[in-house]
Design an enzyme around this catalytic site. Structure first.
Site, short mmCIF file in Angstrom:
data_model
loop_
_atom_site.label_atom_id
_atom_site.label_comp_id
_atom_site.label_asym_id
_atom_site.label_seq_id
_atom_site.Cartn_x
_atom_site.Cartn_y
_atom_site.Cartn_z
N ASN A 35 0.05 12.66 -2.62
CA ASN A 35 0.19 11.78 -3.77
C ASN A 35 -1.20 11.37 -4.23
O ASN A 35 -2.16 11.40 -3.45
CB ASN A 35 0.99 10.53 -3.36
CG ASN A 35 1.22 9.59 -4.54
OD1 ASN A 35 1.63 10.01 -5.61
ND2 ASN A 35 0.96 8.30 -4.33
N HIS A 63 -3.26 8.14 -6.03
CA HIS A 63 -3.12 6.70 -6.28
C HIS A 63 -4.36 6.20 -7.00
O HIS A 63 -5.48 6.55 -6.62
CB HIS A 63 -2.94 5.97 -4.95
CG HIS A 63 -2.72 4.49 -5.12
ND1 HIS A 63 -1.55 3.97 -5.61
CD2 HIS A 63 -3.54 3.44 -4.87
CE1 HIS A 63 -1.65 2.65 -5.66
NE2 HIS A 63 -2.85 2.31 -5.22
N SER A 105 -7.57 7.99 -5.28
CA SER A 105 -7.49 8.58 -3.94
C SER A 105 -6.32 9.54 -3.88
O SER A 105 -5.24 9.26 -4.40
CB SER A 105 -7.27 7.49 -2.87
OG SER A 105 -8.24 6.47 -2.95
N ASP A 162 1.70 4.15 -0.05
CA ASP A 162 0.26 4.35 -0.29
C ASP A 162 -0.57 4.20 0.99
O ASP A 162 -1.67 3.64 0.97
CB ASP A 162 -0.26 3.36 -1.35
CG ASP A 162 0.46 3.52 -2.68
OD1 ASP A 162 0.87 4.65 -3.01
OD2 ASP A 162 0.62 2.51 -3.39
#
Length: 303
Positions: free
Chosen positions: A92, A94, A121, A130
């Site tokens: 992912n 972020h 990030s 996260d």
């Protein structure tokens, strides 16, 4: 998603996009993917229980033949079961320099805190929001007159650059000698009195001090082999030959070492079972470790 898709069209890119999936049938990414000839899947979650929806998404991803999942604007919280199935293979991006500012309103929080930089990030996905290991970051300077919106616009440029680079590194590292050597090393050096030493010009792992022996060797396409492998001790040549014949995608008889009962456990292949690698490295260690060390290890295992 578009940045990842167009990066994948580069001739030397190590990944390709095989599916774009969303819980929103009207997502713009779906229309773009279809226009670019990429398969799509849409399943609205309204009226579905979260595990049921996640299972359907998982099935579609697997049917497409995907090996990794890259989240790009997917705003639903995923179940721990879904995350667990893709452990180490789901990423992912972020919009903050994690571990700072998990969750929402990251740019406004960075400005309010007086930070000199915001940023983005890329991280592996875990069940906690996260919170997975960070694969890469790009800091973005905060200007005196920045608002959350103006900072977000600049961070987006950094996101488009960073995400594809980190995804390329993630999918290619299981086939890179440096990453494989580091991974095997963590396993080997966790064993009692293990240390790295050169053997015939190649890295290997030794135990038992000056009078001890080697229990594993790292082979990076030695003697013309196509394999990157860890060489481990077996009961003898017959076992080496039997394993290589039974599972040639996993084992081979290495030149020079094979005649002494060492087997090559192939590492540069998809789906390596690292627990299996660990079991064989430890078995090899036990075969050569001094009795005082093997006895201590056996006693520790009982607890």
């Amino acid at each position: 998603m578009a940045a990842l898709l167009y990066a994948s069209r580069r001739e030397d890119c190590p990944y390709e996009i095989v599916l774009v999936a969303s819980n929103n049938s009207d997502a713009k990414g779906l229309a773009l993917a279809r226009a670019e000839g990429v398969a799509t899947f849409a399943l609205p979650h309204k009226g579905m229980k979260r595990p049921e929806h996640d299972d359907a998404m998982d099935a579609a991803i697997r049917e497409a033949g995907a090996d990794y999942v890259a989240l790009a604007g997917y705003m639903r919280i995923l179940t721990p079961e879904f995350v667990g199935r893709w452990e180490g293979r789901m990423v992912n991006i972020h919009p903050s320099l994690l571990p700072k500012y998990k969750g929402l309103d990251t740019h406004g929080r960075a400005i309010a805190a007086g930070d000199s930089h915001g940023g983005c990030s890329v991280h592996l996905v875990t069940a906690e929001l996260d919170d997975g290991p960070v694969l890469g970051q790009t800091p973005v300077a905060i200007l005196p007159d920045d608002t959350a919106e103006t900072l977000a616009a600049r961070v987006l440029f950094a996101e488009h650059q960073l995400y594809s680079r980190c995804l390329e590194d993630l999918v290619s590292r299981p086939f890179r000698a440096d990453w494989l050597f580091e991974r095997v090393g963590r396993i080997a050096l966790a064993l009692p009195e293990a240390e790295v030493r050169d053997s015939h010009g190649s890295p290997a792992w030794h135990t038992g001090g000056k009078s001890g022996k080697f229990f594993a060797h790292f082979a990076d396409r030695h003697h013309g082999e196509a394999h990157i492998a860890v060489l481990v001790k077996t009961s003898g040549v017959d076992e080496v030959e039997e394993m290589a014949a039974r599972d040639p995608e996993i084992w081979f008889r290495p030149a020079y070492y094979g005649a002494s009962g060492w087997a090559g456990l192939i590492l540069n292949r998809p789906g390596v079972d690292w627990d299996h690698v660990g079991e064989w490295v430890e078995r090899s260690w036990r075969a050569v470790a001094p009795k005082r060390l093997a006895g201590l290890r056996a006693a520790a295992d009982e607890f």
